[in-house]
Every structure is written in C-alpha cells, then in structure tokens.
Design a protein around this motif. Structure first.
Motif, PDB file in Angstrom:
ATOM      1  N   LYS A  25     -12.381 -10.134  19.313  1.00 19.09           N
ATOM      2  CA  LYS A  25     -11.565  -9.408  20.151  1.00 19.09           C
ATOM      3  C   LYS A  25     -11.302 -10.367  21.374  1.00 19.09           C
ATOM      4  O   LYS A  25     -12.343 -10.740  22.027  1.00 19.09           O
ATOM      5  CB  LYS A  25     -12.391  -8.128  20.712  1.00 19.09           C
ATOM      6  CG  LYS A  25     -11.665  -7.132  21.430  1.00 19.09           C
ATOM      7  CD  LYS A  25     -12.477  -6.076  21.780  1.00 19.09           C
ATOM      8  CE  LYS A  25     -11.618  -4.885  22.630  1.00 19.09           C
ATOM      9  NZ  LYS A  25     -12.573  -3.833  23.232  1.00 19.09           N
ATOM     10  N   ARG A  26     -10.114 -10.352  21.436  1.00 16.03           N
ATOM     11  CA  ARG A  26      -9.707 -11.576  22.716  1.00 16.03           C
ATOM     12  C   ARG A  26      -9.105 -10.484  23.832  1.00 16.03           C
ATOM     13  O   ARG A  26      -8.410  -9.510  23.545  1.00 16.03           O
ATOM     14  CB  ARG A  26      -8.549 -12.474  22.312  1.00 16.03           C
ATOM     15  CG  ARG A  26      -8.988 -13.354  20.938  1.00 16.03           C
ATOM     16  CD  ARG A  26      -8.321 -14.385  20.884  1.00 16.03           C
ATOM     17  NE  ARG A  26      -8.599 -15.181  19.741  1.00 16.03           N
ATOM     18  CZ  ARG A  26      -9.817 -15.968  19.473  1.00 16.03           C
ATOM     19  NH1 ARG A  26     -10.444 -16.155  20.829  1.00 16.03           N
ATOM     20  NH2 ARG A  26      -9.989 -16.520  18.354  1.00 16.03           N
ATOM     21  N   GLN A  75      -7.087  -7.588  18.933  1.00  9.13           N
ATOM     22  CA  GLN A  75      -7.985  -7.645  17.936  1.00  9.13           C
ATOM     23  C   GLN A  75      -7.578  -8.627  16.846  1.00  9.13           C
ATOM     24  O   GLN A  75      -6.734  -8.408  16.108  1.00  9.13           O
ATOM     25  CB  GLN A  75      -8.139  -6.181  17.336  1.00  9.13           C
ATOM     26  CG  GLN A  75      -9.362  -5.726  16.437  1.00  9.13           C
ATOM     27  CD  GLN A  75     -10.571  -6.026  17.287  1.00  9.13           C
ATOM     28  OE1 GLN A  75     -10.763  -5.656  18.351  1.00  9.13           O
ATOM     29  NE2 GLN A  75     -11.728  -6.927  16.734  1.00  9.13           N
ATOM     30  N   ASP A  76      -8.167  -9.637  16.919  1.00 14.19           N
ATOM     31  CA  ASP A  76      -7.829 -10.883  15.876  1.00 14.19           C
ATOM     32  C   ASP A  76      -8.870 -11.047  14.939  1.00 14.19           C
ATOM     33  O   ASP A  76      -9.956 -11.726  14.894  1.00 14.19           O
ATOM     34  CB  ASP A  76      -7.704 -12.296  17.004  1.00 14.19           C
ATOM     35  CG  ASP A  76      -7.299 -13.226  16.131  1.00 14.19           C
ATOM     36  OD1 ASP A  76      -6.998 -13.263  14.913  1.00 14.19           O
ATOM     37  OD2 ASP A  76      -7.209 -14.330  16.804  1.00 14.19           O
ATOM     38  N   GLU A 102     -17.114 -13.129  26.220  1.00 11.14           N
ATOM     39  CA  GLU A 102     -16.498 -12.613  24.840  1.00 11.14           C
ATOM     40  C   GLU A 102     -18.017 -12.248  23.888  1.00 11.14           C
ATOM     41  O   GLU A 102     -18.139 -11.430  23.362  1.00 11.14           O
ATOM     42  CB  GLU A 102     -15.717 -13.356  24.048  1.00 11.14           C
ATOM     43  CG  GLU A 102     -14.261 -13.393  24.897  1.00 11.14           C
ATOM     44  CD  GLU A 102     -13.336 -14.297  24.368  1.00 11.14           C
ATOM     45  OE1 GLU A 102     -11.985 -14.313  24.677  1.00 11.14           O
ATOM     46  OE2 GLU A 102     -13.559 -15.274  23.851  1.00 11.14           O
ATOM     47  N   GLU A 109      -5.659  -6.754  25.207  1.00 11.66           N
ATOM     48  CA  GLU A 109      -6.621  -6.678  24.529  1.00 11.66           C
ATOM     49  C   GLU A 109      -6.238  -7.215  23.230  1.00 11.66           C
ATOM     50  O   GLU A 109      -4.945  -6.411  22.604  1.00 11.66           O
ATOM     51  CB  GLU A 109      -7.461  -5.277  24.481  1.00 11.66           C
ATOM     52  CG  GLU A 109      -7.881  -5.067  25.502  1.00 11.66           C
ATOM     53  CD  GLU A 109      -9.168  -3.793  25.327  1.00 11.66           C
ATOM     54  OE1 GLU A 109      -9.516  -3.435  26.566  1.00 11.66           O
ATOM     55  OE2 GLU A 109      -9.363  -3.633  24.330  1.00 11.66           O
ATOM     56  N   ARG A 155     -19.316  -8.748  22.464  1.00 10.97           N
ATOM     57  CA  ARG A 155     -19.469  -8.522  21.078  1.00 10.97           C
ATOM     58  C   ARG A 155     -20.472  -7.933  20.864  1.00 10.97           C
ATOM     59  O   ARG A 155     -20.493  -7.193  19.795  1.00 10.97           O
ATOM     60  CB  ARG A 155     -19.281 -10.103  20.458  1.00 10.97           C
ATOM     61  CG  ARG A 155     -19.457 -10.209  19.048  1.00 10.97           C
ATOM     62  CD  ARG A 155     -19.402 -11.525  18.279  1.00 10.97           C
ATOM     63  NE  ARG A 155     -19.652 -12.437  18.962  1.00 10.97           N
ATOM     64  CZ  ARG A 155     -20.982 -12.969  18.806  1.00 10.97           C
ATOM     65  NH1 ARG A 155     -21.755 -12.436  18.094  1.00 10.97           N
ATOM     66  NH2 ARG A 155     -21.508 -14.326  19.468  1.00 10.97           N
TER      67      ARG A 155
END
Lengths: 355, 320, 198
Positions: B53-54, B48-49, B254, B46, B258
């Motif tokens: 969240k990728r 957090q970009d 994703e 995981e 989200r």
C-alpha cells in the motif's frame, strides 16, 4: 427537546441562573482530585447525548441572553472585536463553519439555504433572516467574523498560521478570563500566553503548539480550562477590571455558595479550509458553587482541587484572597470518600454525601 | 492515521499532458461536495499496488473553491519506488481511490503586498491553485516558471494564455534561465517569495535571497521528498512488541503500517513533523533524510522521521 | 552608563541585542538620544555609504558626531512624532533586503519597529539595541491612552487618571507595555511608587 431560552442578565442584578438540565450538563473540568496544567487535547467529534460535547457549537438556554450581553459589550467598546486586514478570508471560513454546523445540528433553530454564492440565513432565536452574497462583505451589516460571532456563544480567536507558529490576528472577545484582545492582537502563541505561570517551564506550550499546528481539516480538537468568577459576570475583561474587580471583596460565608462561580472554558480548535487559519472558540460555562455541590462527586473533588492548587495558580486565576473562604464552604461537601475518575457526575453510582 | 476521515473518490479523467506528466481528476464517490482548501495544499493518495500500500502526497492544482472535483498532476519517476509509475500505468477512469483531507504546508502569507512565485518543472502544481485563489482576491502576484523544454512545459499554454503579463517561462534547452539576482533586487517591501521545484532550485533561491538580505520569513518553499529505496533493515517496535523487516522498496513508516502499527502523519515527505518517533536503542547509522529535525537532533540518535529516513546497522528499537 | 542589563522576564517582553552590520544594499538606522552611541559603535565607512540615519536628539548633542560618519543621508529631528512621517516615506519606497537598525529607548525602538513591520519587514529581521533611559511607553488597558516615559510603578495614567501597575506584557502592535489598575479590588489602596527596576 425544544430549548427554552432564559431571560437573564450577566451584569447589575445578575439574574443568570442554571436550570437542572444545565447543571447536569455543566462541563466540570477536573477528571481527578488534583489539577496541574496539561495539554489534555482530545478529538472534538461529538460526545454523550445532551452533553456540551455533543454538537459542534453547543447552543443552550443562555444563548439569547448571552448574545444580548455581547451586543452591549460591543456597543460600549468596539475594540473587543478586531480583525487584521489579511484575516477577512478566515472570517468567511468561520461564518461558513458556524452556519453549516448550526443549521445541521439544530435544524429547528437555524436554517441555511445556499444557491451558489447567494446565501439565506435564518436564526430563529434571535429573529434574524438575512440574504447575502458569500465572500462579498458589502452584503453584510458587519464583517463576516463579527456578523457570525454576534450569533454564537463564546469568544472566538482566529489564528493565522505561518512561520511554524500561530498568530492571534482576529477575534471577538467579550467573555474572557481577564485578557485583552486589543492588547494581544498580532501576538504569537508563546507571546499571548506569556503571563501564564509555570506552564512555560513545563514545556506545555511547546507541545500544545505542535499539536495545534497539525490540526487537520475535518478533525477538530477540544480541551477544558477553568478559572473562578465572583457573580455570573461574563465580561471579566481587563478593560473593565477597575469596575468589576471590587466585586471580589463582596464574598461572605453567607453568600459564597450563590455568588462564587466556577468558570469553565470549553476550548475547541478547527482548521479553516480556505485560509488555512485555525479558529479557537472559547465557550464559557458558569456554575455557582451551590449548584456544583449538588453533585456529590463534584463537591468532594472541587474541595480537594482548590485546597491543593499551587499558590502561583491561585494567584494567576485571581482567587488567592478568597481561597480560605472557599475552602470553609467546600469542606462541608467533602466527606473524604474516594471519587471515580473522569469529569462526569456519575449520579447513579456515586454515594451521597455522608454527614 | 487518527484524525480526519479519508475521502472516497472516483477517477473521472486521466489526461496525459506530455511524455512525463499525467493529470488525474477525482470526483467524490456518491455525489456530494469535496471540502474547499487553500492554495498550496496537498492530498495523500492511497494506492494498493499488489501487496504493497503506497501513500504519496500530491499538490492539489484545481481551483480551491471548486468542490465538485480535485485535480493533481503526477510526474512519472522511473527511478523511484513505484508510486508515480502505479498512477501512470494502473489508474484508469472509473477506478475508486481513497485520498486524505487537504493539508497545507505551503500556504500563502496573506499579508504579503506581492507574491513572487518561482517554479521548477512539476513544482508548478501548487501555484496553479494559489493563482486561482489570488485571482479571486485580486492579489498581486507574478510567476517565474522554469521547464526543461517546450514539450515538457506542463500548463505553460494555459498560464500564458490566461495571465500573459504575470507569467514568465524559461526553457533549459533554449539556454534560458531565471535572472534571480535582478529578479530579487528591487522588489517592494512586503514581497514574499514562494519556490517549489527540485532541491537545487530551492537551495539556490534561498541562498540568493539570504545574501541579498531578505528575511527568512519572506521565503517559502516546498519540497516533497519521495522516500528513497535502500538496504533492508530490521526494527524492533517496543510499544507494540513487534520485530519488523523494512524492505528495500518500502519506507519505515510503510513497514510499520503494514504490520498494523499506526504512526500519525500529514505529509509523508519529511516536512510536517507528525511521525517523529523516539529512538530507544540503536547500534548502527541513521540515514536521516527529513528536513524537520534539527542537525543536533539528527546527530543525537534520539529521533527519527520514519516517512523518509532509514537505518543501517545491527539494532534499532523505536518507541512505537 | 548608557547600557542597562534588563532582568529576565516573560516571553512577550522584548529582548534587545547588539547591532551588527548585515548584508544588504540599503540600511536604515533610527536612533534617539544615547542610541547614537550604538550607531557610533556600529559605524564602518562602507556601511555608512549605504546608510540613512534618522536621529531624534531629545536634547542630546550627538548629531555632529553622527554626521561625521558621512552617512549617505542624515536627518536630525527633535522628537519621534516630528520624524514619523519621514520614516514612513522612506519605508514606502524601500525594497526587500532593506536592513533596519534601531537604537535608544524602548519607546523609540518599539514605535519605529511597528512602522517597519507595517511596511512588510518581519519583526525578527529588525535589529535593536537598547541605550539610555529605561522609562517605558505604557498603554492604559482601561482607557487605551498611552503614557510616555514611565519610570515608576505604579503610575498615574496621563489620560484617565487611574493608578496603574506596570506589567512586563508587551504589544509590538501598540509599541507599549500594559498598565492595569492597581487598586481595583481595594479602591484607594495604592502603594508608594518606586522605580520600575528598583
């Protein structure tokens, strides 16, 4: 509480019995007043205190006697425990899973001390105190799967996962509902379930397989299954059917409450880490009709389920001939009152039997 | 997703191997031991970009029996949506991250008499763990590893030093190529092929094996599809009664996550089937990219794999 | 007629097809009795030039016609038991890509399939075509003994003597169907035997 182990038998004089505690925690398998196949899987991550769901591998008052019965079966027929050559790694996975779970869940009964590959295992109820080298078969008296399943209640099927299917490639099976490991070993999920009526047509096995293939490490699952057994006989194997089958005819209106047992399987499913295999423990709980009906909700519900069960299922589960006598007995415990949803007996809220 | 707890890890080492590939070593936060796994397993990391969240899957390459740490190798993809760039540019020693329990969709067939491994580029990583597993069991294996150049040959030195007789390396820029026909011809009964690399390599090996009469069950392959960017689209989620916009740089899965709609997943790469979602209504075209659904299912308009597949059109209503 | 249409059954019961030539450098064909007819139907010169035929004649006289196909290698044996060590020897040295074709009785195909599986060929890659007798190879689930060529149901186990009914549940590993005591619940009550497919 400290567990008191029964000294009892599952053959000949059938001295098996359930204490009040064992009846209270019996996993009654019907959550409503009728039954049809369903995948009915849920996460196996604990459950109500003192229930059979609470620990990863439930140890109860029958433990020592069940293990004695297993030893008798294996002495008589070693083919009840088999592991194809590629399944040894999964056997070590299983040994680790059971030893770690039991020593953490029942520290007063089981201890595991690990120093690298040197393991020291103490099983107090069975009087076992062994040291061995993990992953070295020469340091155990049996293969790893046989060693640990001689110390764990219930049957164990170890399933290899490949080609989008599960393969029955190892197991210890001495308390089965009339199927033969020796015959079924090497079969895939659909093949070993082939004799089950109705469920294939309903797509049950396709959905169940999809679920099982995706079971992850650290996320075990469970479900209940059931059948009927006359006398508290654990070893209802096809191998010995010519010996025990005749007991089905010994039921009378006078003895049915004591002799007829509901046989429940608590099936759990764990991903095994090193081998990517799946272990499928099938834990058998037996309860006499006369003990079940002491729970008003269970008495009402069991009557309705058995009465309305499709004929194919009653035949497959082997009690079609005895069903009329079962219903005569059970109808006395069904006053027609409604029952609450779920499997738990609800002793405090369920009304007593109206006579 | 529902299921196993995630694992909190600390980045213990970040090692640049070459211009494209960096290795990360994860140790469990607060000591303790990580679960063992089987060679070929991956973990979902995981990231957090910023707002996004990728969750990207990476093959575990460390010794499956080593419970003190996991290692992965990440190839930088400058064209992709940014997961690998985030790992390369933002992840530093000491960072805490969250990863999934190991999942194996590329496991060894332990019945095999011989394991024949064919790797292309970063596809080497699952084999590093499988080789360690097989070495412990005295397994019979050989590796054929194709890389672009010596400079980009991740782990070539390690592999050839530890297993000089079992490892064969081919460099594209030196015009070296695996002689597949000769390699597959004459393998003993009970040999299984494992191939991990670019799609073209997987298709090449599968087609050649098929033409030489190899059974389908003896050919194993793993290709993680990274979700591809695409035009934004709108989706109505019928069960949760939400309308969401799927952005250019995010996948449908994703986008659902989200807004708090939980779809189960294992691989996030179109392979495992877990996130399969029923289509209730649509007007437009699906861009199916998974290799889970059959062709007729793709054509039916009844199912979509939201981890990698997209949609172009007016209306899409999903059973989520 | 040598072709028989088996009634639909449960999933574990084998389903047989029609042999077809497949890609591959080596071809192993094993047949018994009327199974020879399936090989005669399959034969093409270029295929036969790469084929090894193992034929178990069981008293039939197809051998000359098979030999006339000019296979790369030909062997005729009287029984499966007499041929099995040869089959194992052939599989021992075979390579991936070997195509296996089985034709004839269920007992022959099941046992030969088991040998090929143990050598490393998945069962789904092994072709089968039923010809000739529909008698079954049965395992007694009680004593584990195998009774060959069972055509009636119920039948008496050749080893322990119990009266067994014929199930469709089939084990590839044993190459046998399962036989289960028919009078376990009511000893002595054994119905009259009839043909399995009557």
């Amino acid at each position: 509480m400290t567990l008191q182990f029964n000294d009892e038998t599952f053959r000949e004089d059938y001295s098996f019995h359930n204490s009040q505690r064992a009846i209270n925690r019996f996993p009654f398998p019907f959550d409503k007043d009728s039954y049809m196949y369903a995948v009915n899987m849920e996460q196996h991550r604990g459950g109500p205190a003192d229930s059979v769901y609470e620990k990863r591998f439930d140890v109860d008052e029958h433990y020592v006697s069940e293990m004695r019965d297993r030893a008798l079966v294996l002495a008589d027929d070693p083919l009840r425990c088999q592991s194809l050559p590629h399944m040894t790694l999964a056997g070590w996975d299983l040994l680790e899973l059971i030893m770690v779970s039991k020593s953490e869940d029942y520290p007063d009964l089981f201890q595991l001390h690990r120093n690298g590959d040197q393991w020291h295992w103490i099983n107090k109820p069975l009087g076992i105190d062994d040291t061995f080298t993990f992953m070295d078969e020469t340091t155990l008296p049996y293969g790893p799967m046989e060693y640990i399943t001689r110390q764990a209640q219930g049957d164990f099927c170890v399933l290899d996962q490949r080609d989008d299917n599960l393969w029955m490639d190892a197991g210890t099976v001495t308390t089965q509902a009339d199927w033969s490991l020796d015959f079924d070993i090497g079969m895939n999920f659909f093949e070993w379930h082939a004799p089950v009526p109705l469920a294939h047509e309903k797509g049950i096995f396709v959905r169940a397989l999809k679920f099982l293939l995706n079971i992850q490490q650290g996320a075990p699952a469970r479900r209940l299954n059931w059948t009927m057994t006359v006398n508290p006989l654990l070893d209802t194997s096809p191998e010995n059917y010519h010996k025990w089958g005749v007991q089905k005819g010994t039921i009378t209106p006078e003895n049915i409450g004591a002799k007829q047992h509901l046989r429940v399987e608590l099936q759990t499913f764990y991903r095994l880490p090193r081998s990517n295999a799946l272990v499928f423990p099938i834990r058998c709980y037996l309860c006499a009709f006369q003990d079940i009906v002491t729970m008003p909700k269970w008495g009402r519900r069991l009557h309705r389920v058995i009465r309305d069960l499709p004929e194919e299922l009653a035949t497959y589960k082997g009690f079609i001939d005895n069903r009329p006598m079962m219903l005569d007995y059970l109808s006395k415990f069904d006053d027609g009152l409604p029952t609450s949803n779920g499997i738990w007996p609800e002793k405090d809220s369920e009304p007593p039997l109206q006579v | 997703m529902s299921g196993a707890e995630k694992i909190a890890v600390r980045v213990a080492e970040v090692t640049a191997l070459n211009a494209l590939v960096t290795r990360f070593r994860f140790e469990p936060v607060g000591g303790g031991l990580l679960p063992t796994f089987s060679g070929g397993a991956h973990t979902v990391v995981e990231m957090q970009d910023g707002e996004v969240k990728r969750l990207n899957p990476y093959s575990l390459m460390s010794d499956p029996f080593d419970q003190t740490a996991y290692t992965i190798s990440v190839r930088r993809d400058d064209e992709g949506r940014g997961g690998s760039l985030f790992m390369h540019e933002n992840v530093k020693v000491g960072d805490e991250m969250v990863i999934s329990n190991p999942v194996n969709l590329f496991s060894l067939d332990l019945r095999a008499r011989k394991h024949l491994m064919i790797a292309g580029g970063i596809g080497i990583t699952p084999f590093l763990a499988q080789i360690k597993q097989l070495d412990r069991a005295h397994g019979n294996w050989e590796l054929h590893y194709s890389c672009r150049s010596e400079a980009l040959g991740s782990y070539v030195d390690y592999l050839t030093a530890t297993h000089p007789n079992d490892v064969n390396v081919y460099y594209d820029d030196q015009k070296q190529a695996i002689d597949l026909e000769n390699l597959l011809d004459g393998q003993p009964l009970g040999t299984h092929i494992y191939v991990c690399g670019p799609k073209g390599m997987i298709n090449w090996v599968r087609a050649k094996a098929d033409a030489l009469g190899w059974p389908r069950e003896a050919v194993h392959y793993e290709e993680f599809l990274a979700p591809q960017p695409g035009k934004p689209f709108e989706v109505k989620l019928a069960v949760s009664n939400k309308v969401i916009q799927v952005g250019e740089q995010e996948s449908l899965l994703e986008a659902m996550e989200r807004v708090g709609v939980d779809a189960p997943y294992l691989c996030r790469g179109g392979a495992c089937g877990m996130c399969e979602t029923r289509v209730i209504d649509y007007a437009g075209n699906f861009i199916h990219r998974d290799h889970w659904l059959e062709d007729d299912e793709h054509a039916s308009g009844e199912k979509i794999m939201p981890c990698v597949s997209r949609f172009e059109g007016k209306t899409l209503v999903l059973d989520r | 007629m040598s072709k028989f249409q088996f009634p639909p059954s449960i999933i574990s019961r084998p389903v047989y097809g029609t042999l077809e030539a497949r890609a591959g450098k080596q071809h192993l064909m094993i047949a018994d009795a009327e199974g020879a007819e399936a090989l005669l139907d399959l034969a093409a010169p270029e295929l036969m030039a790469r084929s090894h035929i193992i034929f178990i004649s069981r008293g039939t006289d197809y051998a000359e016609r098979l030999k006339a196909l000019s296979p790369q290698q030909f062997y005729e044996g009287p029984t499966y038991a007499a041929s099995v060590s040869r089959i194992r020897r052939v599989l021992q040295d075979a390579h991936m890509g070997l195509q296996v074709y089985l034709a004839g009785t269920e007992g022959l195909m099941g046992q030969a399939q088991n040998e090929a599986m143990q050598a490393g060929i998945p069962h789904t890659a092994i072709q089968t075509e039923h010809r000739g007798s529909t008698a079954r190879r049965m395992q007694c689930v009680h004593c584990k003994g195998i009774t060959e060529d069972v055509a009636i149901d119920p039948f008496q186990c050749a080893h322990c003597g119990l009266n067994l009914f014929v199930r469709d549940h089939y084990s590839r590993r044993l190459a046998a169907y399962q036989g289960v005591c028919i009078d376990a619940e009511d000893p002595g009550n054994v119905p009259a035997a009839k043909g399995i497919y009557e």
